[in-house]
Design a protein around this motif. Sequence first.
Motif, PDB file in Angstrom:
ATOM      1  N   ALA A  72       0.834  -1.202   0.000  1.00 37.24           N
ATOM      2  CA  ALA A  72       0.000   0.000   0.000  1.00 37.24           C
ATOM      3  C   ALA A  72       0.868   1.252   0.000  1.00 37.24           C
ATOM      4  CB  ALA A  72      -0.921  -0.005   1.218  1.00 37.24           C
ATOM      5  N   ARG A  73       1.919   1.244   0.808  1.00 44.62           N
ATOM      6  CA  ARG A  73       2.789   2.423   0.942  1.00 44.62           C
ATOM      7  C   ARG A  73       3.482   2.772  -0.376  1.00 44.62           C
ATOM      8  NH1 ARG A  73       3.261   4.503   5.340  1.00 44.62           N
ATOM      9  NH2 ARG A  73       3.152   2.666   6.658  1.00 44.62           N
ATOM     10  N   VAL A  74       3.922   1.749  -1.111  1.00 45.07           N
ATOM     11  CA  VAL A  74       4.601   2.018  -2.384  1.00 45.07           C
ATOM     12  C   VAL A  74       3.621   2.096  -3.551  1.00 45.07           C
ATOM     13  CG1 VAL A  74       6.802   1.041  -1.608  1.00 45.07           C
ATOM     14  CG2 VAL A  74       5.187  -0.408  -2.862  1.00 45.07           C
ATOM     15  N   GLY A  75       2.339   1.881  -3.277  1.00 43.55           N
ATOM     16  CA  GLY A  75       1.316   1.996  -4.317  1.00 43.55           C
ATOM     17  C   GLY A  75       1.312   0.853  -5.311  1.00 43.55           C
ATOM     18  N   SER A  76       1.755  -0.317  -4.892  1.00 43.71           N
ATOM     19  CA  SER A  76       1.811  -1.464  -5.797  1.00 43.71           C
ATOM     20  C   SER A  76       0.500  -2.245  -5.758  1.00 43.71           C
ATOM     21  CB  SER A  76       2.968  -2.397  -5.425  1.00 43.71           C
ATOM     22  OG  SER A  76       2.926  -3.532  -6.251  1.00 43.71           O
ATOM     23  N   LYS A  77      -0.368  -1.930  -6.704  1.00 42.93           N
ATOM     24  CA  LYS A  77      -1.667  -2.610  -6.767  1.00 42.93           C
ATOM     25  C   LYS A  77      -1.506  -4.087  -7.113  1.00 42.93           C
ATOM     26  CE  LYS A  77      -4.148   1.590  -7.723  1.00 42.93           C
ATOM     27  NZ  LYS A  77      -4.955   2.374  -8.629  1.00 42.93           N
ATOM     28  N   ILE A  78      -0.488  -4.418  -7.881  1.00 43.96           N
ATOM     29  CA  ILE A  78      -0.232  -5.825  -8.228  1.00 43.96           C
ATOM     30  C   ILE A  78       0.121  -6.605  -6.970  1.00 43.96           C
ATOM     31  CG2 ILE A  78       1.292  -7.403  -9.465  1.00 43.96           C
ATOM     32  CD1 ILE A  78       1.595  -5.169 -11.587  1.00 43.96           C
ATOM     33  N   SER A  79       1.098  -6.101  -6.208  1.00 46.10           N
ATOM     34  CA  SER A  79       1.501  -6.774  -4.972  1.00 46.10           C
ATOM     35  C   SER A  79       0.343  -6.835  -3.986  1.00 46.10           C
ATOM     36  CB  SER A  79       2.680  -6.042  -4.318  1.00 46.10           C
ATOM     37  OG  SER A  79       3.800  -6.052  -5.158  1.00 46.10           O
ATOM     38  N   TYR A  80      -0.385  -5.743  -3.867  1.00 41.36           N
ATOM     39  CA  TYR A  80      -1.512  -5.657  -2.939  1.00 41.36           C
ATOM     40  C   TYR A  80      -2.540  -6.738  -3.261  1.00 41.36           C
ATOM     41  CZ  TYR A  80      -4.565  -3.098   0.298  1.00 41.36           C
ATOM     42  OH  TYR A  80      -5.346  -2.730   1.362  1.00 41.36           O
ATOM     43  N   ARG A  81      -2.896  -6.844  -4.525  1.00 35.31           N
ATOM     44  CA  ARG A  81      -3.898  -7.832  -4.956  1.00 35.31           C
ATOM     45  C   ARG A  81      -3.400  -9.257  -4.723  1.00 35.31           C
ATOM     46  NH1 ARG A  81      -5.740  -6.860 -10.704  1.00 35.31           N
ATOM     47  NH2 ARG A  81      -6.611  -5.045  -9.702  1.00 35.31           N
ATOM     48  N   GLY A  97      -1.096   2.352  14.133  1.00 34.30           N
ATOM     49  CA  GLY A  97      -2.529   2.089  14.133  1.00 34.30           C
ATOM     50  C   GLY A  97      -3.172   2.083  12.761  1.00 34.30           C
ATOM     51  N   GLU A  98      -2.365   2.034  11.721  1.00 41.27           N
ATOM     52  CA  GLU A  98      -2.882   2.082  10.346  1.00 41.27           C
ATOM     53  C   GLU A  98      -3.088   0.685   9.784  1.00 41.27           C
ATOM     54  OE1 GLU A  98      -0.426   5.864   8.625  1.00 41.27           O
ATOM     55  OE2 GLU A  98       0.688   4.026   9.064  1.00 41.27           O
ATOM     56  N   THR A  99      -4.169   0.512   9.032  1.00 43.95           N
ATOM     57  CA  THR A  99      -4.374  -0.716   8.264  1.00 43.95           C
ATOM     58  C   THR A  99      -3.804  -0.484   6.864  1.00 43.95           C
ATOM     59  OG1 THR A  99      -6.516  -0.073   7.344  1.00 43.95           O
ATOM     60  CG2 THR A  99      -6.543  -1.213   9.497  1.00 43.95           C
ATOM     61  N   PRO A 100      -3.585  -1.541   6.108  1.00 44.17           N
ATOM     62  CA  PRO A 100      -3.126  -1.354   4.727  1.00 44.17           C
ATOM     63  C   PRO A 100      -4.083  -0.481   3.903  1.00 44.17           C
ATOM     64  CG  PRO A 100      -2.768  -3.606   5.401  1.00 44.17           C
ATOM     65  CD  PRO A 100      -3.565  -2.961   6.496  1.00 44.17           C
ATOM     66  N   ASP A 101      -5.399  -0.651   4.099  1.00 37.92           N
ATOM     67  CA  ASP A 101      -6.366   0.185   3.377  1.00 37.92           C
ATOM     68  C   ASP A 101      -6.223   1.656   3.751  1.00 37.92           C
ATOM     69  OD1 ASP A 101      -7.528  -1.729   1.783  1.00 37.92           O
ATOM     70  OD2 ASP A 101      -9.251  -2.055   3.105  1.00 37.92           O
ATOM     71  N   ASP A 102      -5.978   1.939   5.031  1.00 37.29           N
ATOM     72  CA  ASP A 102      -5.762   3.332   5.457  1.00 37.29           C
ATOM     73  C   ASP A 102      -4.624   3.949   4.655  1.00 37.29           C
ATOM     74  OD1 ASP A 102      -7.688   3.067   7.487  1.00 37.29           O
ATOM     75  OD2 ASP A 102      -6.178   2.634   9.041  1.00 37.29           O
ATOM     76  N   ILE A 103      -3.534   3.217   4.545  1.00 39.38           N
ATOM     77  CA  ILE A 103      -2.351   3.721   3.844  1.00 39.38           C
ATOM     78  C   ILE A 103      -2.636   3.895   2.358  1.00 39.38           C
ATOM     79  CG2 ILE A 103       0.019   3.182   3.166  1.00 39.38           C
ATOM     80  CD1 ILE A 103       0.215   1.709   5.924  1.00 39.38           C
ATOM     81  N   MET A 104      -3.291   2.906   1.748  1.00 40.74           N
ATOM     82  CA  MET A 104      -3.600   2.971   0.314  1.00 40.74           C
ATOM     83  C   MET A 104      -4.500   4.163   0.018  1.00 40.74           C
ATOM     84  SD  MET A 104      -2.998   1.537  -2.634  1.00 40.74           S
ATOM     85  CE  MET A 104      -2.773  -0.210  -2.780  1.00 40.74           C
ATOM     86  N   ASN A 105      -5.491   4.407   0.879  1.00 40.38           N
ATOM     87  CA  ASN A 105      -6.435   5.505   0.646  1.00 40.38           C
ATOM     88  C   ASN A 105      -5.820   6.876   0.908  1.00 40.38           C
ATOM     89  OD1 ASN A 105      -8.534   3.789  -0.113  1.00 40.38           O
ATOM     90  ND2 ASN A 105      -9.173   3.506   1.993  1.00 40.38           N
ATOM     91  N   ILE A 106      -4.902   6.963   1.848  1.00 41.40           N
ATOM     92  CA  ILE A 106      -4.267   8.246   2.170  1.00 41.40           C
ATOM     93  C   ILE A 106      -3.199   8.608   1.155  1.00 41.40           C
ATOM     94  CG2 ILE A 106      -2.726   9.406   3.814  1.00 41.40           C
ATOM     95  CD1 ILE A 106      -4.222   7.893   6.030  1.00 41.40           C
TER      96      ILE A 106
END
Length: 108
Positions: A72-81, A97-106
Amino acid sequence: MHLDFEDDTADIRLPHRRARLDGIAGDPDGNVSRLHRAVLDGEYALLPVLLRVCSNLDATNADGDTALHLAARVGSKISYRLLLQAGANAEARNAHGETPDDIMNIEH
């Protein structure tokens, strides 16, 4: 390597060479797993192999980040999926306290 995204699935075909799996445990200091490193380095062809042999998809680094947090932090949608499809915990919280979705959305 061939990537095809139809119907939200990733079709990844590895080239006809053997991927190096040395260092599966990660860096010598134990700060990140080999899975973390593959996500950070964008090693998309190696990820499916690591996901098959990795015993803990939700291992954390010193900041409490899982490989999914880093994807999520590096914006890798392939890795995330790929990580989600393999069963990584999308609800895991890091030291902040962050979830991966929090990071992806921010961040993306």
